[in-house]
Scaffold this motif. Structure first.
Motif, PDB file in Angstrom:
ATOM      1  N   VAL A 187       9.999  15.003  35.734  1.00  0.00           N
ATOM      2  CA  VAL A 187      10.501  15.412  34.525  1.00  0.00           C
ATOM      3  C   VAL A 187       9.509  16.177  33.576  1.00  0.00           C
ATOM      4  O   VAL A 187       8.329  15.657  33.439  1.00  0.00           O
ATOM      5  CB  VAL A 187      11.066  14.257  33.604  1.00  0.00           C
ATOM      6  N   VAL A 188       9.455  17.400  33.583  1.00  0.00           N
ATOM      7  CA  VAL A 188       8.505  18.051  32.999  1.00  0.00           C
ATOM      8  C   VAL A 188       8.951  19.247  31.800  1.00  0.00           C
ATOM      9  O   VAL A 188       9.850  19.195  31.348  1.00  0.00           O
ATOM     10  CB  VAL A 188       8.042  19.153  34.131  1.00  0.00           C
ATOM     11  N   GLU A 189       7.948  19.575  31.050  1.00  0.00           N
ATOM     12  CA  GLU A 189       7.947  20.639  29.982  1.00  0.00           C
ATOM     13  C   GLU A 189       8.449  20.009  28.791  1.00  0.00           C
ATOM     14  O   GLU A 189       8.709  20.826  27.877  1.00  0.00           O
ATOM     15  CB  GLU A 189       8.661  21.782  30.403  1.00  0.00           C
ATOM     16  N   LEU A 190       8.322  18.831  28.514  1.00  0.00           N
ATOM     17  CA  LEU A 190       8.583  18.005  27.097  1.00  0.00           C
ATOM     18  C   LEU A 190       7.600  18.657  26.507  1.00  0.00           C
ATOM     19  O   LEU A 190       6.353  18.280  26.687  1.00  0.00           O
ATOM     20  CB  LEU A 190       8.781  16.608  27.117  1.00  0.00           C
ATOM     21  N   ALA A 191       7.564  19.105  25.050  1.00  0.00           N
ATOM     22  CA  ALA A 191       6.561  19.334  24.248  1.00  0.00           C
ATOM     23  C   ALA A 191       6.972  18.698  22.810  1.00  0.00           C
ATOM     24  O   ALA A 191       7.655  19.322  22.079  1.00  0.00           O
ATOM     25  CB  ALA A 191       6.536  20.908  23.983  1.00  0.00           C
ATOM     26  N   PRO A 192       6.516  17.690  22.581  1.00  0.00           N
ATOM     27  CA  PRO A 192       6.738  16.887  21.484  1.00  0.00           C
ATOM     28  C   PRO A 192       6.748  17.569  20.326  1.00  0.00           C
ATOM     29  O   PRO A 192       5.873  18.197  20.078  1.00  0.00           O
ATOM     30  CB  PRO A 192       6.203  15.519  21.513  1.00  0.00           C
ATOM     31  N   ILE A 193       7.866  17.204  19.308  1.00  0.00           N
ATOM     32  CA  ILE A 193       7.865  17.773  17.884  1.00  0.00           C
ATOM     33  C   ILE A 193       7.550  16.720  17.060  1.00  0.00           C
ATOM     34  O   ILE A 193       8.098  15.667  17.019  1.00  0.00           O
ATOM     35  CB  ILE A 193       8.961  18.304  17.729  1.00  0.00           C
ATOM     36  N   GLU A 194       6.379  16.958  16.253  1.00  0.00           N
ATOM     37  CA  GLU A 194       5.922  15.977  15.324  1.00  0.00           C
ATOM     38  C   GLU A 194       6.766  15.163  14.426  1.00  0.00           C
ATOM     39  O   GLU A 194       7.486  16.232  13.792  1.00  0.00           O
ATOM     40  CB  GLU A 194       4.568  16.099  14.509  1.00  0.00           C
ATOM     41  N   ASN A 195       7.081  14.094  14.242  1.00  0.00           N
ATOM     42  CA  ASN A 195       7.922  13.371  13.358  1.00  0.00           C
ATOM     43  C   ASN A 195       9.517  13.360  13.958  1.00  0.00           C
ATOM     44  O   ASN A 195      10.370  12.834  13.060  1.00  0.00           O
ATOM     45  CB  ASN A 195       7.782  13.619  11.983  1.00  0.00           C
ATOM     46  N   LEU A 196       9.861  14.101  15.112  1.00  0.00           N
ATOM     47  CA  LEU A 196      11.056  14.103  15.543  1.00  0.00           C
ATOM     48  C   LEU A 196      11.025  13.363  16.994  1.00  0.00           C
ATOM     49  O   LEU A 196      11.063  13.900  18.085  1.00  0.00           O
ATOM     50  CB  LEU A 196      11.577  15.633  15.747  1.00  0.00           C
ATOM     51  N   HIS A 197      11.117  12.000  17.024  1.00  0.00           N
ATOM     52  CA  HIS A 197      10.876  11.216  17.779  1.00  0.00           C
ATOM     53  C   HIS A 197      12.290  11.247  18.840  1.00  0.00           C
ATOM     54  O   HIS A 197      12.225  10.665  20.164  1.00  0.00           O
ATOM     55  CB  HIS A 197      10.770   9.797  17.554  1.00  0.00           C
ATOM     56  N   ALA A 198      13.411  11.855  18.391  1.00  0.00           N
ATOM     57  CA  ALA A 198      14.524  11.672  19.253  1.00  0.00           C
ATOM     58  C   ALA A 198      14.444  12.196  20.789  1.00  0.00           C
ATOM     59  O   ALA A 198      14.948  11.996  21.686  1.00  0.00           O
ATOM     60  CB  ALA A 198      15.839  12.398  18.674  1.00  0.00           C
ATOM     61  N   TYR A 199      13.640  13.342  20.661  1.00  0.00           N
ATOM     62  CA  TYR A 199      13.253  14.207  21.803  1.00  0.00           C
ATOM     63  C   TYR A 199      12.641  13.541  22.740  1.00  0.00           C
ATOM     64  O   TYR A 199      12.846  13.481  23.975  1.00  0.00           O
ATOM     65  CB  TYR A 199      13.026  15.777  21.474  1.00  0.00           C
ATOM     66  N   ASP A 200      11.371  12.807  22.240  1.00  0.00           N
ATOM     67  CA  ASP A 200      10.607  12.082  23.105  1.00  0.00           C
ATOM     68  C   ASP A 200      11.714  10.838  23.876  1.00  0.00           C
ATOM     69  O   ASP A 200      11.604  10.511  25.042  1.00  0.00           O
ATOM     70  CB  ASP A 200       9.613  11.394  22.362  1.00  0.00           C
ATOM     71  N   PHE A 201      12.574  10.076  22.961  1.00  0.00           N
ATOM     72  CA  PHE A 201      13.250   9.290  23.435  1.00  0.00           C
ATOM     73  C   PHE A 201      14.352   9.925  24.584  1.00  0.00           C
ATOM     74  O   PHE A 201      14.691   9.059  25.665  1.00  0.00           O
ATOM     75  CB  PHE A 201      14.290   8.692  22.272  1.00  0.00           C
ATOM     76  N   ILE A 202      14.871  11.008  24.377  1.00  0.00           N
ATOM     77  CA  ILE A 202      15.824  11.660  25.366  1.00  0.00           C
ATOM     78  C   ILE A 202      14.887  12.030  26.657  1.00  0.00           C
ATOM     79  O   ILE A 202      15.568  11.539  27.628  1.00  0.00           O
ATOM     80  CB  ILE A 202      16.261  12.950  24.947  1.00  0.00           C
ATOM     81  N   GLY A 203      13.778  12.213  26.603  1.00  0.00           N
ATOM     82  CA  GLY A 203      12.675  12.401  27.865  1.00  0.00           C
ATOM     83  C   GLY A 203      12.925  11.042  28.659  1.00  0.00           C
ATOM     84  O   GLY A 203      12.932  10.907  29.803  1.00  0.00           O
ATOM     85  N   ALA A 204      12.360   9.966  27.801  1.00  0.00           N
ATOM     86  CA  ALA A 204      12.503   8.519  28.303  1.00  0.00           C
ATOM     87  C   ALA A 204      13.777   8.044  28.896  1.00  0.00           C
ATOM     88  O   ALA A 204      13.565   7.640  30.071  1.00  0.00           O
ATOM     89  CB  ALA A 204      11.763   7.569  27.266  1.00  0.00           C
ATOM     90  N   GLN A 205      14.845   8.431  28.184  1.00  0.00           N
ATOM     91  CA  GLN A 205      16.278   8.162  28.584  1.00  0.00           C
ATOM     92  C   GLN A 205      16.389   8.698  30.025  1.00  0.00           C
ATOM     93  O   GLN A 205      17.027   8.043  30.867  1.00  0.00           O
ATOM     94  CB  GLN A 205      17.329   8.384  27.759  1.00  0.00           C
ATOM     95  N   LEU A 206      15.880  10.076  30.044  1.00  0.00           N
ATOM     96  CA  LEU A 206      16.315  10.859  31.277  1.00  0.00           C
ATOM     97  C   LEU A 206      15.605  10.292  32.445  1.00  0.00           C
ATOM     98  O   LEU A 206      16.396  10.026  33.644  1.00  0.00           O
ATOM     99  CB  LEU A 206      16.085  12.290  31.300  1.00  0.00           C
ATOM    100  N   VAL A 207      14.283   9.731  32.323  1.00  0.00           N
ATOM    101  CA  VAL A 207      13.934   9.196  33.328  1.00  0.00           C
ATOM    102  C   VAL A 207      14.097   8.124  33.775  1.00  0.00           C
ATOM    103  O   VAL A 207      14.508   7.722  34.877  1.00  0.00           O
ATOM    104  CB  VAL A 207      12.420   9.011  32.850  1.00  0.00           C
TER     105      VAL A 207
END
Length: 297
Positions: free
Chosen positions: A262-282
């Protein structure tokens, strides 16, 4: 040369809920690769592996169908990405080969997509001789080089097919004439986003001659930006969450999944939902593989 931010943390995947398994126990070996060198628009992918690992501490162990963690998870130390690119790829290759040799499933966290060529080299070095790659991506990544860089993220799949590894692409919607020609030359199969998304295709058939073993390479920009804006080169018209999972399940119904990145996640500061989506996907991909390997669990 890439730079690793030493302030980033690399906790064990799902470490809030489970103990770190030994390498011998674990079906899944998680390898963080915080590599960022050739990004061509937005940056931040070096922070992707750390963000996914930290967000994984908020996951439920039950993924809705099973407990993927029951197959055990071991998180390896992050690859040192402060050295020249070829050394990074060599380190990825060796780490992946070691995972394969002990019979585990590599779960690679990027970093930019360039890392996948090192992973594929590692699968081959570890003894995998007959496998193909299914790529989820907004981009074909089949340029011979981009900005004179053979190791560009825009060239990673050209490096893969040059190794003789069959490739099938899902969701692509940004490519050039050179990449169209590469598809023909290397007999790359595909269902592009302009067909996949409007028709809401959730199941598909891999070609009869596609290898039994499949490695999934998932660039998060394959998602539509409304699902995943936290990536360097978002492109409108991608698939949604449930369609992506259905397509992965469709692969699992046809072939044996031997690993994924799982590649190319570029976290956005203070928007943790997208980090969580990456973890969920894994974790969701782990679950699909666990149920394939251990159907009674």
């Amino acid at each position: 040369m890439s730079t690793t931010n030493t302030a980033l943390s690399y906790p064990h995947f799902l470490g809030s809920e489970i103990a770190q398994a030994t390498q011998e126990q674990a079906l899944f070996h998680v390898l963080p690769v915080p590599y960022e060198e050739s990004v061509s628009y937005g940056g931040g992918t070096a922070k992707g592996p750390s963000a996914i690992l930290n967000a994984s501490w908020q996951l439920e162990v039950f993924d809705g169908k099973s407990r993927p963690c029951d197959a055990h998870i071991h998180t390896l130390p992050a690859i040192d990405c402060s050295v020249p690119t070829e050394q990074v790829l060599n380190a990825i290759e060796e780490a992946t080969a070691q995972i394969v040799r002990v019979g585990a499933v590599p779960a690679i966290l990027g970093g930019e997509h360039t890392i996948s060529s090192g992973v594929i080299r590692g699968l081959k070095k570890g003894g995998m001789t007959d496998f193909g790659v299914v790529q989820f991506d907004a981009h074909a990544d089949l340029r011979h080089a981009y900005e004179d860089n053979l190791y560009s993220h825009a060239s990673v799949m050209k490096r893969v097919v040059e190794m003789g590894v069959p490739l099938y692409q899902l969701g692509v919607r940004a490519f050039c004439e050179e990449e169209m020609q590469a598809r023909k030359e290397f007999q790359v199969g595909y269902i592009d986003a302009d067909v996949l998304v409007p028709k809401n295709i959730n199941q598909f058939e891999l070609p009869d001659d596609f290898p039994e073993n499949v490695f999934i390479s998932f660039d998060v920009d394959g998602f539509d930006p409304y699902v995943m804006p936290a990536t360097g080169t978002p492109v409108a018209g991608g698939f949604g969450w449930y369609q992506a999972l259905a397509l992965i399940n469709s692969i699992a119904a046809q072939r044996r999944i031997i690993g994924f990145d799982v590649v190319e996640l570029a976290p956005i500061e203070n928007l943790h939902a997208y980090d969580f989506i990456g973890a969920q996907l894994v974790y969701k991909i782990m679950g699909i593989i666990q149920r394939q390997r251990q159907p009674n669990n």
